[in-house]
Scaffold this motif. Sequence first.
Motif, PDB file in Angstrom:
ATOM      1  N   UNK A   1       4.978  -7.429   9.633  1.00 36.88           N
ATOM      2  CA  UNK A   1       3.781  -8.906   9.361  1.00 36.88           C
ATOM      3  C   UNK A   1       2.274  -8.343  10.178  1.00 36.88           C
ATOM      4  N   UNK A   2       1.156  -8.589   8.952  1.00 36.44           N
ATOM      5  CA  UNK A   2      -0.517  -7.893   9.316  1.00 36.44           C
ATOM      6  C   UNK A   2      -1.086  -9.292   9.628  1.00 36.44           C
ATOM      7  N   UNK A   3      -1.327  -9.057  10.865  1.00 35.58           N
ATOM      8  CA  UNK A   3      -1.962 -10.448  10.957  1.00 35.58           C
ATOM      9  C   UNK A   3      -3.362 -10.361  10.899  1.00 35.58           C
ATOM     10  N   UNK A   4      -4.668 -11.505  10.784  1.00 34.09           N
ATOM     11  CA  UNK A   4      -5.882 -11.567  10.115  1.00 34.09           C
ATOM     12  C   UNK A   4      -6.717 -12.605  10.568  1.00 34.09           C
ATOM     13  N   UNK A   5      -7.889 -12.472  11.212  1.00 32.15           N
ATOM     14  CA  UNK A   5      -8.894 -14.086  11.067  1.00 32.15           C
ATOM     15  C   UNK A   5     -10.120 -13.466  10.436  1.00 32.15           C
ATOM     16  N   UNK A   6     -10.177 -15.178   9.630  1.00 28.71           N
ATOM     17  CA  UNK A   6     -11.696 -14.794   9.436  1.00 28.71           C
ATOM     18  C   UNK A   6     -12.402 -15.247  10.014  1.00 28.71           C
TER      19      UNK A   6
ATOM     20  N   UNK B   1       0.927  -1.515  -0.113  1.00 28.80           N
ATOM     21  CA  UNK B   1      -0.295  -0.156  -0.299  1.00 28.80           C
ATOM     22  C   UNK B   1       1.051   1.513  -0.239  1.00 28.80           C
ATOM     23  N   UNK B   2       0.251   2.593  -1.345  1.00 29.36           N
ATOM     24  CA  UNK B   2       1.524   3.421  -1.144  1.00 29.36           C
ATOM     25  C   UNK B   2       0.730   4.798  -0.700  1.00 29.36           C
ATOM     26  N   UNK B   3       1.064   5.232  -0.167  1.00 33.17           N
ATOM     27  CA  UNK B   3       0.421   6.244   0.750  1.00 33.17           C
ATOM     28  C   UNK B   3       1.571   7.753   0.160  1.00 33.17           C
ATOM     29  N   UNK B   4       0.174   8.407   0.198  1.00 37.20           N
ATOM     30  CA  UNK B   4       0.397   9.594  -0.729  1.00 37.20           C
ATOM     31  C   UNK B   4       0.865  10.524   0.403  1.00 37.20           C
ATOM     32  N   UNK B   5       1.434  12.226   0.131  1.00 34.50           N
ATOM     33  CA  UNK B   5       1.996  12.802   1.441  1.00 34.50           C
ATOM     34  C   UNK B   5       1.570  14.055   0.308  1.00 34.50           C
ATOM     35  N   UNK B   6       1.155  14.621  -0.300  1.00 37.98           N
ATOM     36  CA  UNK B   6       0.971  16.217  -0.717  1.00 37.98           C
ATOM     37  C   UNK B   6       0.631  15.249  -1.874  1.00 37.98           C
ATOM     38  N   UNK B   7      -0.260  16.742  -1.743  1.00 43.69           N
ATOM     39  CA  UNK B   7      -1.457  17.045  -3.212  1.00 43.69           C
ATOM     40  C   UNK B   7      -0.138  16.795  -4.441  1.00 43.69           C
TER      41      UNK B   7
ATOM     42  N   UNK C   1       4.280   3.587   3.224  1.00 35.75           N
ATOM     43  CA  UNK C   1       3.919   2.508   2.952  1.00 35.75           C
ATOM     44  C   UNK C   1       3.981   1.857   3.624  1.00 35.75           C
ATOM     45  N   UNK C   2       2.670   0.513   4.027  1.00 35.76           N
ATOM     46  CA  UNK C   2       2.727   0.075   4.884  1.00 35.76           C
ATOM     47  C   UNK C   2       1.832  -1.175   3.834  1.00 35.76           C
ATOM     48  N   UNK C   3       0.813  -3.001   4.772  1.00 33.20           N
ATOM     49  CA  UNK C   3       0.796  -3.837   3.892  1.00 33.20           C
ATOM     50  C   UNK C   3      -0.883  -3.348   4.256  1.00 33.20           C
ATOM     51  N   UNK C   4      -0.863  -4.374   2.354  1.00 34.13           N
ATOM     52  CA  UNK C   4      -2.832  -4.413   3.327  1.00 34.13           C
ATOM     53  C   UNK C   4      -2.414  -5.878   2.614  1.00 34.13           C
ATOM     54  N   UNK C   5      -4.107  -6.525   3.299  1.00 31.82           N
ATOM     55  CA  UNK C   5      -5.080  -7.548   3.062  1.00 31.82           C
ATOM     56  C   UNK C   5      -6.117  -7.601   2.527  1.00 31.82           C
TER      57      UNK C   5
END
Length: 252
Positions: free
Chosen positions: A238-243, A101-107, A123-127
């Motif tokens: 490390x991004x953790x998630x449960x279903x 995941x790309x995070x925009x920092x300015x206009x 940046x961050x992680x996305x699932x």
Amino acid sequence: MMRGRVAYAGAIHEAYPEGDNIRLADGRIRQEHEVVWLPPIEVGTIFALGLNYAEHAKELQFSSQEEPLVFLKGPGTVIGHRGVTRRPVGVAFMHYECELAVVIGRTAKNVRREAALDYVAGYTIANDYAIRDYLENYYRPNLRVKNRDGGTVLGPWFVDAGNIADVTQLELRTIVNGTLQQRGNTRDLVTDIPALIEYLSGFMTLAPGDIILTGTPEGVVNVNAGDEVVCEIEGLGRLVNVIASDADFGRV
């Protein structure tokens, strides 16, 4: 620097990694499970890329498109690290999508690709979960596939762009119940990050906090209620998630 956002003791705090624990901005040390994790930034518009890894497109028997396949996601889709995502009853194929995941920092408006990374804050992680049962076609992604409440997990950390030496060489991995199921590398993006920023900013203005989900590699498998899904990206954590099932959400 890595930083996240958590809710603890009735307040929202910035948090930082501290060995196997986390450190709140006021100095308190807590374990991960003692807090409620929020998305690491205040999320703006979310741009999601479909089929942006060639092998994943081949896995889904889809030929590459001439322009990036982009769709928008609403803010209600996003939950944080260790959040729970619902699998609706009766679906046959629901799968994870580990994404940078790309995070925009300015206009950003009419940005040329040569300068595009100057507009990235970090940046961050996305699932980004998908339910293939609901898909109408790849040119018009169905809202139920990609805009379900809690279907996009984000975090745990926001990492400043300057702390990532080479964003074009990051390994992605997804582990389901302890088994490695998905592996890829950002060097295999069909449309790379500078080209995506140039493309999007060429017809609309990007704002600070906007997020570009850059797509997922091959290796998606069905997940079921009770499964633990872990997405890892080199340098981002490390991004953790449960279903969970409909019954777990009080739906019968």
